[in-house]
Structures are given as structure tokens and as C-alpha cells.
Design a protein around this motif. Structure first.
Motif, PDB file in Angstrom:
ATOM      1  N   ARG A   1       0.784  -1.131   0.117  1.00  0.00           N
ATOM      2  CA  ARG A   1       0.037  -0.242   0.142  1.00  0.00           C
ATOM      3  C   ARG A   1       1.038   1.218  -0.154  1.00  0.00           C
ATOM      4  NH1 ARG A   1      -4.341  -1.164   4.380  1.00  0.00           N
ATOM      5  NH2 ARG A   1      -5.488   0.031   3.302  1.00  0.00           N
TER       6      ARG A   1
ATOM      7  N   ILE B   1      -0.666   4.774   0.149  1.00  0.00           N
ATOM      8  CA  ILE B   1      -1.126   5.264   1.388  1.00  0.00           C
ATOM      9  C   ILE B   1      -0.014   5.708   2.542  1.00  0.00           C
ATOM     10  CG2 ILE B   1      -2.446   4.610   3.456  1.00  0.00           C
ATOM     11  CD1 ILE B   1      -4.090   2.781   1.665  1.00  0.00           C
TER      12      ILE B   1
ATOM     13  N   ASN C   1       1.340   8.898   1.141  1.00  0.00           N
ATOM     14  CA  ASN C   1       0.792  10.196   1.790  1.00  0.00           C
ATOM     15  C   ASN C   1       0.848  10.451   3.110  1.00  0.00           C
ATOM     16  OD1 ASN C   1      -0.935  11.237  -0.287  1.00  0.00           O
ATOM     17  ND2 ASN C   1      -2.830  10.382  -0.064  1.00  0.00           N
TER      18      ASN C   1
ATOM     19  N   HIS D   1       4.539  12.016   3.845  1.00  0.00           N
ATOM     20  CA  HIS D   1       4.792  13.473   3.724  1.00  0.00           C
ATOM     21  C   HIS D   1       4.564  14.175   4.743  1.00  0.00           C
ATOM     22  CE1 HIS D   1       0.310  14.328   3.303  1.00  0.00           C
ATOM     23  NE2 HIS D   1       0.498  15.681   3.678  1.00  0.00           N
ATOM     24  N   TYR D   2       3.827  14.059   5.975  1.00  0.00           N
ATOM     25  CA  TYR D   2       3.782  14.745   6.829  1.00  0.00           C
ATOM     26  C   TYR D   2       5.168  14.944   7.618  1.00  0.00           C
ATOM     27  CZ  TYR D   2      -1.151  14.365   6.984  1.00  0.00           C
ATOM     28  OH  TYR D   2      -2.508  14.557   6.698  1.00  0.00           O
TER      29      TYR D   2
ATOM     30  N   PHE E   1      -5.935  15.566  -0.663  1.00  0.00           N
ATOM     31  CA  PHE E   1      -5.418  14.465  -0.006  1.00  0.00           C
ATOM     32  C   PHE E   1      -4.982  14.964   1.599  1.00  0.00           C
ATOM     33  CE2 PHE E   1      -0.948  14.822  -0.069  1.00  0.00           C
ATOM     34  CZ  PHE E   1      -0.640  15.266  -1.374  1.00  0.00           C
ATOM     35  N   ARG E   2      -4.955  14.025   2.315  1.00  0.00           N
ATOM     36  CA  ARG E   2      -4.595  14.691   3.441  1.00  0.00           C
ATOM     37  C   ARG E   2      -3.177  15.434   3.662  1.00  0.00           C
ATOM     38  NH1 ARG E   2      -4.482   8.803   6.370  1.00  0.00           N
ATOM     39  NH2 ARG E   2      -4.370   8.332   4.241  1.00  0.00           N
TER      40      ARG E   2
ATOM     41  N   ASP F   1      -6.699   9.944  -1.688  1.00  0.00           N
ATOM     42  CA  ASP F   1      -6.472   9.167  -0.742  1.00  0.00           C
ATOM     43  C   ASP F   1      -7.015   8.098  -0.974  1.00  0.00           C
ATOM     44  OD1 ASP F   1      -4.797  10.058   1.557  1.00  0.00           O
ATOM     45  OD2 ASP F   1      -6.262  11.724   1.536  1.00  0.00           O
ATOM     46  N   PHE F   2      -6.517   6.854  -1.584  1.00  0.00           N
ATOM     47  CA  PHE F   2      -7.197   5.738  -1.696  1.00  0.00           C
ATOM     48  C   PHE F   2      -7.136   4.779  -0.479  1.00  0.00           C
ATOM     49  CE2 PHE F   2      -6.140   7.260  -5.787  1.00  0.00           C
ATOM     50  CZ  PHE F   2      -7.448   6.900  -6.552  1.00  0.00           C
ATOM     51  N   ASP F   3      -7.626   5.192   0.614  1.00  0.00           N
ATOM     52  CA  ASP F   3      -7.505   4.575   1.894  1.00  0.00           C
ATOM     53  C   ASP F   3      -8.814   4.583   2.528  1.00  0.00           C
ATOM     54  OD1 ASP F   3      -6.640   3.777   4.291  1.00  0.00           O
ATOM     55  OD2 ASP F   3      -5.226   5.418   4.713  1.00  0.00           O
ATOM     56  N   GLU F   4      -9.133   3.636   3.176  1.00  0.00           N
ATOM     57  CA  GLU F   4     -10.542   3.166   3.836  1.00  0.00           C
ATOM     58  C   GLU F   4     -10.987   4.294   4.778  1.00  0.00           C
ATOM     59  OE1 GLU F   4     -10.549  -0.843   5.177  1.00  0.00           O
ATOM     60  OE2 GLU F   4     -12.046  -0.415   6.535  1.00  0.00           O
TER      61      GLU F   4
ATOM     62  N   ILE G   1     -11.388   7.375   4.537  1.00  0.00           N
ATOM     63  CA  ILE G   1     -10.700   8.582   4.582  1.00  0.00           C
ATOM     64  C   ILE G   1     -11.410   9.548   3.478  1.00  0.00           C
ATOM     65  CG2 ILE G   1      -8.636  10.222   4.302  1.00  0.00           C
ATOM     66  CD1 ILE G   1      -8.275   8.249   6.565  1.00  0.00           C
TER      67      ILE G   1
END
Lengths: 199, 632
Positions: A61, A64, A67, A70-71, B543-544, B568-571, B573
Motif C-alpha cells: 500500500r 497510502i 501520503n 509526507h507529514y 488528500f490529507r 487518498d485511496f484509503d478506507e 478517509i
């Protein structure tokens, strides 16, 4: 005919030859299996987020994970950034070829060459993996929203990072790769014919 | 003397007091439950103080953290225009699905797609949900509901719990007798509640009701592959009020049964004038015969729809006399009986489908009305079950029992489909309308739970002023005696509900990446704003915890088309998107691209922000929509 017979007259015994043949086939099989993985587990990801490394591609994944990363300013993980993927399979095929030839011609020098190539290749691979882990964990964007200390996850083991615990380790393909190298080294070292006894 | 008298009084009072204390103590010893029950009414309740049966009831509805309910219950939301989804047995409401009404929680009614779907209406009156069926059993694919107000039907896809189609049904004024599903979801049907001249917009004075007004039964065809609804054909019916309906199954498959009141054809003070005849009807239609007539071209087109006059198809419609103004009609799981509930007569009348067929075969009719044969009541009726006052609806368990709500009595009666005798009655709180048994409309009901959908909840919950909530009560069917397990307040206003085993529904979590879909952007490089004359198109990513781009400038008067893709391909979100002071709001699920269109008719600076909490830096997920004034 004499030339052909001479070609096949090496000093690796039957067990050694079988081991080399097996090592080649095991290495071949490993190319279709995952070699290494990294699992991230957090309270809101009880199912875990994983990066799975194949000899020629990344799986899991990754989007995800990117994503979330990046924080902390971690570099975007992308398959294109790894030229290794273009090379690893090719090197593996060469070693597979050599291992099978060794099994045929029984030459010990060829056995040592093949086993040595495998071992060195494996070590380079592990070093490369560690280098990437250090790269990703330490070269963090100074502009990132959340500042954390640079880190390098272990190749096998666990690491805690913010709310995530990372679990890393080899997968089936990685174990097969190791087994293949061990088989070749062992065969080259131990399983030679005792010519004197035979004569 | 005075001293002695005083002593006597004091002593006798003290004696009385001691006696009272002993009596209370003894009665508590003899009947501990009474004391516990008394304590239960007080303020401090501990588990020790709650009667054992109350604890047992609570445990039966308790779903421990991390565990899931056994059933989904889909309850209509009446004039709220929604469908409410409950988990059973916990009775937790797990979702509100907007159907006929905008719902800002999910941006339903602001996006281009949902706006188009809602059309010109801003409300609807959801009455009777029907789950799709295969061989008479729920298959968990779709849920269909009707709009009693604006003559529509909607499909909710049960893989996403979203309304995905709304269909206008022409020629029906108030499809109350709807929706009911044929056993293999070939059709669901809708029957008019109100008589009126058709097509819509036709004028005829009310005195002409009997002559110029009609009711209609519509058969909406369902595409078995994707659930797409289309009006198959309609049947012209007399100007009566069709109330409820059920499809035949197994033995009676191919037939549909509708109750009707106002066969008096009254048009004023219906409360009185539509209650004059001792008998109204259950109308039985052979829908397979009507379908064939539609295929053979025996129709005329009314408002774009194939309209069949059943008098042209002899043998397709029969009238079965039923007690004055019947309300619900329900077919038993084996399909052998259909049951009409009296509403103003204290009986549930059981009709035999076999005898009904015999009457038809033998032409055993007691008369004819409006050209339709009226079958012989005495022959068709097998029982009049004295269930109580105000029977409305009946559901079934798997053990040969029927359960009927009694609106006036405020009870539910359990009665045998074998002996036709009432075996148990439980009070409910108050005035139950519909009731819903676990898989109770299928050929194999589960019989585990029953939910009574009550119209009133007086005194049951914390007061919220003059308008009390409605209530639903969960009833245990696993014991001989019905037992109320739980009370739950509900929003206005559930009519009917259906309960399906949870494992029959399979949902998906994240939208698939589809670069071919209009407006979708998945890479930062492709996020952009394009101008073509006065038309501005925004291709935005979220996205986040960012939007790209995060400021958008247009000119006053521009027509703006705004696409937002949640990358966000995330459950779970979800990103919201609301523009302050611009009355725009929507929500993009993981991977989804939403679209809305508007005219930037207000100059100035309007922040936009993520409305759906998404991450630690959610508050920073924002930007500015800047509208440059004309002439600047």
C-alpha cells in the motif's frame, strides 16, 4: 567424443551437482516471490500497511504510505527511483544459468565462481536495502510539518516511529534466495569427488 | 387523662410505624423483584438493583465492542426523505441514506450528479423499502423505495449504501401501495393511493371522480445486471384508494395482491364517506398475464407509458371482498394464504390462494364491480382471526406464526397459521404501524427478532418538547412469549422496514482509480484551472491535508465547473469541501471525483475548507476562492 567427455568430467560429486541444480531452481522460484517486507501498524491502521519488495517491483500500500509519510517529509517512494529493479533479475538469471551449468560440468572452479557471485550479490543486495532505508529515514524534508529524529529501520526487526510500529523482515523469496546461496557454497565446499579413492 | 391519651396516641402511632417497617421488610423478603422494580424507577440504578429479566434482555441486545450486528434493518424515513439503517439486535443507527432530500452531511443535493437525480423536488415521502429478491429470498443487492408524495421510486445500491437512481413514475398520484417486489426482482410495483385524472395536468371537476379519475398500478422493470429501473407497463384501475400490497410467491407466484379502501368513490370527508361499505376489496392481479398483454401490444400510450386496460385482458384482475377499509395485505411465506388486515374491523382475514383459484376456475363469483368479477367471499376466506382492534400489518416467523400490529389496542398479536388462534399478545408503546421481522417477507423468515415501528413514544425518552420522537421496539421471538428487549427513538417517520442477514451484503470501501472519468486528477502535475471564455474548470486534488490548487481565482459572472478528486485511496478517509458563504458543500469518498457547477455571482474572497475531519492537520486543509469583481 573425448572432448565432450572431458567437458563433463569435473570433480563435483552427485550430491554437489544435485545441490547446484536445486540452488538454481530455488533461485528461479524466488524471482516470483516477495523478498522483503516492511509492515506499518498504527491504532488507525490495525490491518497494517505494508511495503513488499520483489526482485523487480514494489508492492503493498505504497500510495497510502507515501501520503502519510509526507507529514514527516519523507521522500515519495516510487518504483522508478530504483534502478536496481532493472538489474537484479538479470543478475539472478546469470547465476541461475551458471548454477545449472555447474551441475552439468561439475567443475569446482565454476562452482566457486557461481557460489561466490551469489554470495557477493546477496551481500550487495542487503547493503543496498540498508542504504535505501537509511536514505529514506534520514534525508527528511526540513520543511515538513512534523519534525522527527532521523531513523533507520532495521533490515529484520521492529522500529517505533511516531504512532507507527514498523516490522521488517525477509519474505519467502528472500529466504529461498539465502537457501540457494547456502546450497551453492556448501556444495562447492564439501561435495567434491575424492579422485584418489576412485582411482 | 390527657397525659394517658397522649401516651396512647404516641404508642399506637409508633406501633403502626413498626408494623409498617416489618411489613415492608417482609414483603421485600418474600418478593425481591418488586423491591428491585421499585428501585429501577428511582435515580440510582446499579446492576444489582435491576431485575434479572431486564438484565437478560439487555444482554440479548448487547453487541460488545469490536463485534458486529447480525442484521441490517432498512427503515423508511417517511417525509424526512431518507432511509435509516439500523444494526440489529443493538438497534444502533449506523447510517442515514439520503434519498429524496438534500443531505449536507454527505453533500447530497449539491453535486451535479445528485442535483440532477433529485430534479425539481426538494422533498419526498419514503414509505415502503423493498430488498431485491432471488427465488423469494433477499439477495442483498439493491433496496428500492417509493416516494408517496411525488410519484417516484429510488434504488439504493447495497454495495455502497448510496442512492444511485431516481425514477419518475407517470400517471400515479401518490404511490402508497408500493413498493413490492416480485420473487425474482423482475418487477417492483406501485399502486396509486389517490385517484386523479391522467395524465398529470388534466383537469376534471371532482364531481367527475367516478367517471374521469383513475388509479394506476405500475410495474417497474429491474435490469437484473445493474438494477437499472424503467417503467415496464401500467394498469388502469378504478378510482379507489389502493393501500398496501404484496406479491404472491411459491404457490401464488405470478399474482399481486392490493388492498383498497374508498370503493365508495367518495370525494369529500373521506373519513366518513369512504367508510360506508361493510366490505371493500383485496384486488388480485395476474401480473404475468398483464406482462404478456404488454408484450402483445394490448395497450395505449399515456404520458409515454404503456397503459393496459385490464378489461381488455379478461382474467387478469379479480376482486376479493375484504372487511371494511382493509389496510395491509401480506402473503404467507409458503405463498398459500394472503391476509388482509381490518384497520377498522377487529380481524385479520385469511384467504386461501388455492380456494381463490378454485373460485376462478368454477366461476364462483358473487357479483361484478366495474367489470371485474368478485369472487365468493365465503369460499375464499378460511379464517377471520380476532386479533384485536386496528390490525394494520402482518409479518411472519419461520415457525408457522404470524404477528399482527394492532394500532388501536397498541399491541402485537401472535397467532398460528395452523389453528388461526391468537397465542400471545404483547403491549407496545404506542400505536404500532408496520412491523418488521427478520427476513420476514421472504419464503424463509428467520423468526429471531421483530421490530415494532410505533407512531408514538409518549414518556419513553427524555422530553424534547411538544413533538416526541417515534419509537421502535425490538422484540425477541426466540421464546414462546414475545419479549420486548429494547426501546429506540427514531426520526420521522418510519413506515416500513426490512431486515436482512448482515452477511448477505458485501460493500466496497474505496473508489477505483479511473483516469478516463471526466475531471479526475490523480497527480499533482495535472491539477489545474482552465479557462474557456467565461467558463472556468477547476481540476482539484484533495488528500490529507491539502488541496491542489489551494487558491482559485475567477471573474465575477464566470460559470465554474469544479472537480475534486480525493486521492487518498484509503478506507474511511473522506474529504469534505465547503465554500464559505457560497452555499456549496460536497464530500469526496476515498478515490472519488465529485463535480459541481455554479455561477460565481458574488465578488469577494470566500475560503473553502475540508468539512470532514481527516488528519492531525485537518484544520489546515483549506484554501481561498477569489472572485474578482466586474470591471476591476
Amino acid at each position: 567424443m573425448d572432448f565432450v567427455r572431458k567437458l563433463f568430467k569435473g570433480n563435483l560429486n552427485l550430491i554437489g551437482r544435485i545441490m547446484f541444480g536445486a540452488a538454481g531452481l530455488i533461485l528461479l522460484a524466488s524471482l516470483f516471490l516477495p523478498w522483503w517486507h516492511l509492515d506499518l501498524v498504527a491504532p488507525q491502521y490495525p490491518e497494517g500497511l505494508s511495503v513488499i519488495v520483489y526482485p523487480d517491483k514494489l508492492d503493498g500500500r505504497i500510495d497510502i504510505i507515501n501520503n502519510i509519510n509526507h507529514y514527516i517529509g519523507m521522500k515519495w517512494i516510487s518504483e522508478e527511483d530504483f534502478p536496481e529493479f532493472q538489474v537484479i533479475t538479470k543478475v539472478a538469471y546469470v547465476i541461475i544459468g551458471l548454477a545449472l551449468i555447474t551441475a552439468l560440468v561439475k567443475k569446482r572452479w565454476l562452482a566457486w565462481l557461481t557460489a561466490g557471485l551469489g554470495a557477493v550479490g546477496g551481500m550487495i543486495g542487503v547493503y543496498d536495502l540498508w542504504r535505501w532505508l537509511r536514505d529514506y529515514g534520514t534525508q527528511l524534508d526540513p520543511m515538513a510539518a512534523i519534525k522527527i529524529d532521523p531513523f533507520t529501520p532495521p533490515i529484520i526487526g521492529t522500529n517505533k516511529l511516531a504512532n507507527f510500529i514498523t516490522y521488517t523482515g525477509f519474505n519467502s523469496g528472500g529466504y529461498l534466495l539465502g537457501l540457494s546461496i547456502i546450497l551453492m557454497l556448501l556444495a562447492a565446499w564439501r561435495f567434491k569427488e575424492h579422485e584418489k579413492q576412485k582411482e | 387523662m390527657e397525659k394517658g391519651l397522649f401516651k396512647k396516641i404516641v404508642l399506637s402511632l409508633a406501633g403502626l410505624l413498626v408494623g409498617l417497617v416489618i411489613a415492608v421488610y417482609l414483603s421485600a423478603q418474600l418478593n425481591p423483584e418488586a423491591e428491585a422494580a421499585a428501585a429501577f424507577g428511582g435515580k440510582n440504578i446499579s446492576v444489582d438493583g435491576v431485575p434479572d429479566d431486564v438484565v437478560q434482555a439487555a444482554l440479548k441486545t448487547y453487541v460488545p465492542p469490536g463485534q458486529l450486528d447480525e442484521y441490517y434493518m432498512f427503515a423508511s424515513g417517511g417525509h424526512s426523505g431518507n432511509v435509516f439503517v439500523y444494526g440489529v439486535p443493538s438497534m444502533r443507527r449506523i447510517r442515514t441514506i439520503p434519498v429524496f432530500t438534500p443531505e449536507s452531511a454527505v453533500g447530497y443535493g449539491w453535486t451535479t450528479e445528485s442535483k440532477e437525480m433529485l430534479g425539481e423536488w426538494s422533498w419526498g415521502d419514503v414509505h415502503h423499502p423493498a430488498l431485491s429478491e432471488t427465488k423469494g429470498d433477499y439477495d442483498g443487492r439493491w433496496l428500492f423505495v417509493n416516494d408517496n408524495a411525488n410519484s417516484r421510486a429510488a434504488r439504493i445500491d447495497l454495495d455502497s449504501f448510496r442512492t444511485s437512481q431516481i425514477l419518475d413514475i407517470p400517471n400515479i398520484y401518490g404511490p402508497h401501495s408500493a413498493v413490492f417486489m416480485t420473487p425474482n426482482s423482475e418487477y417492483f410495483m406501485l399502486g396509486s393511493r389517490f385517484a386523479g385524472p391522467i395524465p398529470y395536468g388534466t383537469y376534471s371537476p371532482i364531481e367527475n371522480l367516478s367517471k374521469d379519475y383513475n388509479c394506476v398500478l405500475a410495474a417497474v422493470a429491474i435490469d437484473p445486471n445493474n438494477g437499472e429501473m424503467s417503467v415496464g407497463w401500467e394498469v388502469l384501475m378504478p378510482p379507489w384508494s389502493f393501500d398496501l400490497s404484496d406479491a404472491g410467491k411459491l404457490d401464488s407466484e405470478g399474482w399481486a395482491f392490493l388492498t383498497t379502501y374508498n370503493t365508495e368513490e367518495a370525494y369529500e370527508l373521506l373519513e366518513v364517506n369512504a367508510s360506508q361499505r361493510e366490505m371493500d376489496y383485496v384486488v388480485a392481479l395476474n401480473w404475468k398475464m398483464l406482462e404478456q398483454a404488454a408484450n402483445e401490444g394490448k395497450y395505449k400510450i399515456v404520458d409515454g407509458v404503456k397503459m393496459i386496460d385490464p378489461l381488455d385482458v379478461p382474467g387478469s384482475v379479480y376482486l376479493v371482498p375484504a372487511m371494511k377499509s382493509p389496510h395491509g395485505v401480506d402473503v404467507t411465506p409458503d405463498g398459500k394464504y394472503f391476509i388482509a388486515n381490518g384497520k377498522v374491523a377487529p380481524v385479520a382475514t385469511v384467504f386461501s390462494f388455492e380456494k381463490f383459484k378454485e373460485c376462478i376456475d368454477n366461476k364462483d363469483f358473487q357479483g361484478e364491480e366495474r367489470g371485474f368479477p368478485v369472487v365468493n367471499y365465503e369460499k375464499v376466506r378460511v379464517a377471520e382471526v380476532p386479533v384485536g382492534l386496528g390490525p394494520l400489518h402482518t409479518q411472519f416467523d419461520g415457525n408457522g406464526y404470524a404477528y399482527t400490529t394492532l394500532f388501536i389496542d397498541s399491541t402485537i398479536a401472535k397467532w398460528s397459521l395452523d389453528t388461526f388462534e391468537v397465542v400471545d399478545v404483547t403491549p407496545v408503546h404506542y400505536c404500532p404501524g408496520h412491523l418488521c421481522a427478520a427476513e420476514g417477507d421472504t419464503v424463509s423468515p428467520d423468526g429471531k427478532y421483530l421490530v415494532s415501528l410505533n407512531k408514538l413514544a409518549k414518556d419513553k425518552f427524555l422530553s424534547v418538547g411538544p413533538s416526541h420522537p417515534e419509537s421502535a421496539q425490538l422484540i425477541d421471538l426466540t421464546t414462546d412469549k414475545m419479549k420486548i428487549l429494547m426501546d429506540v427513538p427514531t426520526d420521522p417517520e418510519p413506515h416500513f422496514a426490512q431486515m436482512i442477514k448482515a452477511d448477505k451484503i458485501t460493500t466496497w470501501e474505496v473508489f477505483e482509480k479511473d483516469p478516463s472519468q471526466p475531471g479526475a486528477v490523480y497527480e499533482k502535475e495535472n491539477a489545474r484551472i482552465e479557462r474557456d471564455g467565461n467558463n472556468v474548470t477547476v481540476y482539484q486534488m484533495g488528500f490529507r491535508s491539502r488541496y491542489y490548487p489551494d487558491h482559485v481565482e475567477v471573474n465575477e459572472g464566470d460559470h465554474v465547473t469544479w472537480y475534486l478528486t480525493n486521492t487518498d485511496f484509503d478506507e474511511d478517509i473522506t474529504h469534505g469541501f465547503g465554500i464559505c458563504l457560497y452555499d456549496l458543500n460536497a464530500e469526496a469518498q476515498p478515490g472519488e471525483t465529485i463535480k459541481f457547477e455554479f455561477v460565481a455571482d458574488k465578488a469577494g474572497v470566500y475560503p473553502f475548507y475540508c468539512t470532514n475531519f481527516c488528519s492531525a492537520l485537518h484544520q489546515e486543509m483549506q484554501g481561498w476562492f477569489i472572485v474578482k469583481p466586474k470591471g476591476l
